[in-house]
Design a protein around this motif. Structure first.
Motif, PDB file in Angstrom:
ATOM      1  N   THR A 182      -2.478  -7.735  -3.050  1.00 47.61           N
ATOM      2  CA  THR A 182      -2.244  -6.294  -3.003  1.00 47.61           C
ATOM      3  C   THR A 182      -2.750  -5.625  -4.273  1.00 47.61           C
ATOM      4  O   THR A 182      -2.411  -6.038  -5.384  1.00 47.61           O
ATOM      5  CB  THR A 182      -0.748  -5.997  -2.814  1.00 47.61           C
ATOM      6  OG1 THR A 182      -0.306  -6.609  -1.607  1.00 47.61           O
ATOM      7  CG2 THR A 182      -0.491  -4.495  -2.734  1.00 47.61           C
TER       8      THR A 182
ATOM      9  N   ALA B 205      -1.732  -1.210  -1.606  1.00 47.23           N
ATOM     10  CA  ALA B 205      -0.331  -1.272  -1.174  1.00 47.23           C
ATOM     11  C   ALA B 205      -0.116  -0.367   0.021  1.00 47.23           C
ATOM     12  O   ALA B 205      -0.638   0.746   0.088  1.00 47.23           O
ATOM     13  CB  ALA B 205       0.583  -0.836  -2.329  1.00 47.23           C
ATOM     14  N   HIS B 206       0.652  -0.855   0.978  1.00 48.73           N
ATOM     15  CA  HIS B 206       1.031  -0.107   2.187  1.00 48.73           C
ATOM     16  C   HIS B 206      -0.172   0.300   3.032  1.00 48.73           C
ATOM     17  O   HIS B 206      -0.106   1.270   3.779  1.00 48.73           O
ATOM     18  CB  HIS B 206       1.848   1.144   1.828  1.00 48.73           C
ATOM     19  CG  HIS B 206       2.954   0.897   0.847  1.00 48.73           C
ATOM     20  ND1 HIS B 206       3.994   0.032   1.129  1.00 48.73           N
ATOM     21  CD2 HIS B 206       3.169   1.365  -0.403  1.00 48.73           C
ATOM     22  CE1 HIS B 206       4.810  -0.013   0.082  1.00 48.73           C
ATOM     23  NE2 HIS B 206       4.331   0.777  -0.854  1.00 48.73           N
TER      24      HIS B 206
ATOM     25  N   ASP C  93      -3.017  -4.375  -9.541  1.00 45.13           N
ATOM     26  CA  ASP C  93      -1.855  -4.314  -8.647  1.00 45.13           C
ATOM     27  C   ASP C  93      -1.105  -2.992  -8.830  1.00 45.13           C
ATOM     28  O   ASP C  93      -1.417  -2.206  -9.733  1.00 45.13           O
ATOM     29  CB  ASP C  93      -0.937  -5.530  -8.856  1.00 45.13           C
ATOM     30  CG  ASP C  93      -0.297  -5.564 -10.232  1.00 45.13           C
ATOM     31  OD1 ASP C  93      -0.164  -4.502 -10.872  1.00 45.13           O
ATOM     32  OD2 ASP C  93       0.098  -6.667 -10.677  1.00 45.13           O
ATOM     33  N   PRO C  94      -0.104  -2.700  -7.958  1.00 42.50           N
ATOM     34  CA  PRO C  94       0.601  -1.406  -8.017  1.00 42.50           C
ATOM     35  C   PRO C  94       1.242  -1.104  -9.371  1.00 42.50           C
ATOM     36  O   PRO C  94       1.442   0.060  -9.718  1.00 42.50           O
ATOM     37  CB  PRO C  94       1.657  -1.536  -6.917  1.00 42.50           C
ATOM     38  CG  PRO C  94       1.062  -2.490  -5.932  1.00 42.50           C
ATOM     39  CD  PRO C  94       0.306  -3.475  -6.765  1.00 42.50           C
TER      40      PRO C  94
END
Length: 467
Positions: A112, A35-36, A127-128
């Motif tokens: 992601t 992520a990011h 995932d996050p």
């Protein structure tokens, strides 16, 4: 039936180019990225932020104009971190958009999360939110990159004691900075903060810096960094760093003590292979978290490839892109020419330097005769116009054949200018090309003609003495 044909772990320069190359060859492709972090370390914390920061420093300090307008010239007197961050964040945002657009335009799916192997053809992507998804792939490309190496004995706090990733998160420009390690990253940041007015000390355990570069060019860089009030401590090691309320004190093994607002460790980079559960895929990494590959970027497990920083030297964005493309072509059974032997190196110090081919030391060790052709920017009209009187371009030439053996440049535009020499060397050209060519006037590229004429005159003089 696999979920995708090619799964790429990481979206940095190598991963992005591998994914797009495979997609162009009509494969179903997926990229996994944290992520990011789309665009990888290169866009988010490494190459792009550091080079953008450098441009902001050069502009706001007015450093390049001081030859013309005087040493006191500045565009902005009180430069803050927010001034520097504004430009950096703008460019990062744009580059992330470009990366996302290129991947989606080529029908590459972006997933992601963090990836780890479950078996040689299966990757679990967490995932996050912590949920794991299994993805199977016929071919897998590991492009997971590296992180700054952190000595276990150092207590990093992200403000007083930082690594190179922490530079862009500093809250203020430090009055004093200690840089541990005089490698490429350490010297780039040392020169930037010295230009901003920080009192910079560089500690390096070796006797010289940038050993792979031409000694004369490195000496020129060292002179200019000293002119920016950089202090060098070669042959020294940091034994410990003590953090205090207003900064830190580094104790060297020799007993010296150095106080600084900020201590930046530049101790190389560590591959992230340990995060990938490689053993489940039948792979292993070395002590620096790197994966071994063959000339086709295949690991010991034939359908799994590795590219970019995670395979080690040269660990440049430029070479990583080409590794990604070539790995994808091989994975898809598409013929492609291999990596060229000639690759330029660019170092974005202030002033910048770049080279391609052999250094004087290498040619001397190999007992290869050479002649030197030199051009100094102060001899060029363009050099006077832009206020660069210190730059220089150096050609190493074989006296018998006049073939170009190496190009070494220091000064404004070095990383752009080097490609002219690269093109001539790639075509096995001689300095006759530069002697005969007509260059735009006034340009810095004229330095090639000046240096070629200098070398040609020396070669001619030597031939006359032999006659």
């Amino acid at each position: 039936m696999y979920d995708v044909d090619v799964l790429v772990i990481g979206s940095g320069p190598s991963g992005q180019k591998a994914a797009i190359a495979a997609a162009k060859l009509d494969r179903r492709v997926m990229v996994v990225e944290r992520a990011h972090m789309l665009g990888g370390v290169c866009i988010n914390t490494g190459t792009i932020p550091s080079k953008t920061l450098r441009e902001a420093v050069l502009y706001l300090t007015g450093l390049n104009q001081r030859e013309v307008y005087g040493r006191s010239y500045r565009v902005k007197d009180d430069i803050t971190v927010s001034d520097l961050a504004a430009r950096t964040q703008h460019v990062i945002g744009r580059e992330i958009d470009v990366t996302r657009s290129q991947l989606t335009r080529n029908r590459v799916r972006i997933m992601t999360g963090t990836a780890r192997f479950d078996d040689p053809h299966t990757v679990v992507v967490t995932d996050p939110s912590g949920h794991g998804n299994k993805v199977t792939a016929e071919k897998i490309v590991i492009a997971a990159g590296t992180r700054p190496a952190r000595p276990a004995s150092v207590d990093f706090d992200e403000q007083t004691i930082i690594d190179s990733d922490g530079i862009i998160n500093l809250e203020r420009v430090p009055q004093s900075m200690l840089v541990v390690g005089a490698g490429v990253i350490g010297i780039e940041y040392a020169s930037m903060f010295a230009a901003l007015g920080s009192e910079v000390t560089v500690v390096e355990r070796r006797d010289r810096m940038l050993e792979f570069c031409d000694l004369e060019i490195v000496e020129a860089l060292k002179y200019h960094l000293r002119d920016l009030a950089v202090t060098f401590r070669f042959g020294e090691e940091v034994a410990s760093v003590q953090r205090h309320a207003k900064g830190a004190v580094a104790v060297l093994e020799s007993g010296k003590r150095i106080a600084a607002d900020t201590v930046m460790y530049s101790a190389g980079r560590q591959g992230v292979a340990a995060d990938l559960d490689l053993e489940r895929a039948g792979l292993a990494a070395d002590s620096r978290g790197r994966v071994e590959v063959n000339e086709n970027f295949q690991t010991s497990v034939g359908h799994i490839y590795a590219v970019g920083d995670i395979i080690g030297f040269p660990a440049l964005a430029s070479t990583s892109m080409e590794q990604g493309r070539l790995a994808a072509h091989h994975a898809c059974g598409e013929p492609a020419r291999g990596m060229p032997q000639l690759q330029p190196i660019g170092i974005y110090t202030i002033p910048e330097m770049s080279f391609i081919g052999a250094t004087e030391d290498q040619l001397t060790d190999q007992r290869v005769p050479f002649e030197v052709g030199m051009a100094r920017y102060r001899e060029l009209a363009r050099g006077q116009i832009i206020g660069d009187s210190y730059g220089m371009l150096k050609l190493l030439v074989a006296p018998e054949t006049r073939q170009l053996l190496g190009v070494h440049i220091f000064g404004t535009g070095a990383t752009e200018l080097v490609h002219i020499g690269q093109a001539v060397m790639g075509c096995h050209g001689t300095i006759d090309y530069f002697v005969d060519a007509v260059f735009n006037y006034p340009t810095l590229a004229e330095a090639y003609k000046v240096a070629a004429l200098d070398a040609m005159n020396k070669i001619r003089h030597l031939a006359q003495l032999h006659d």
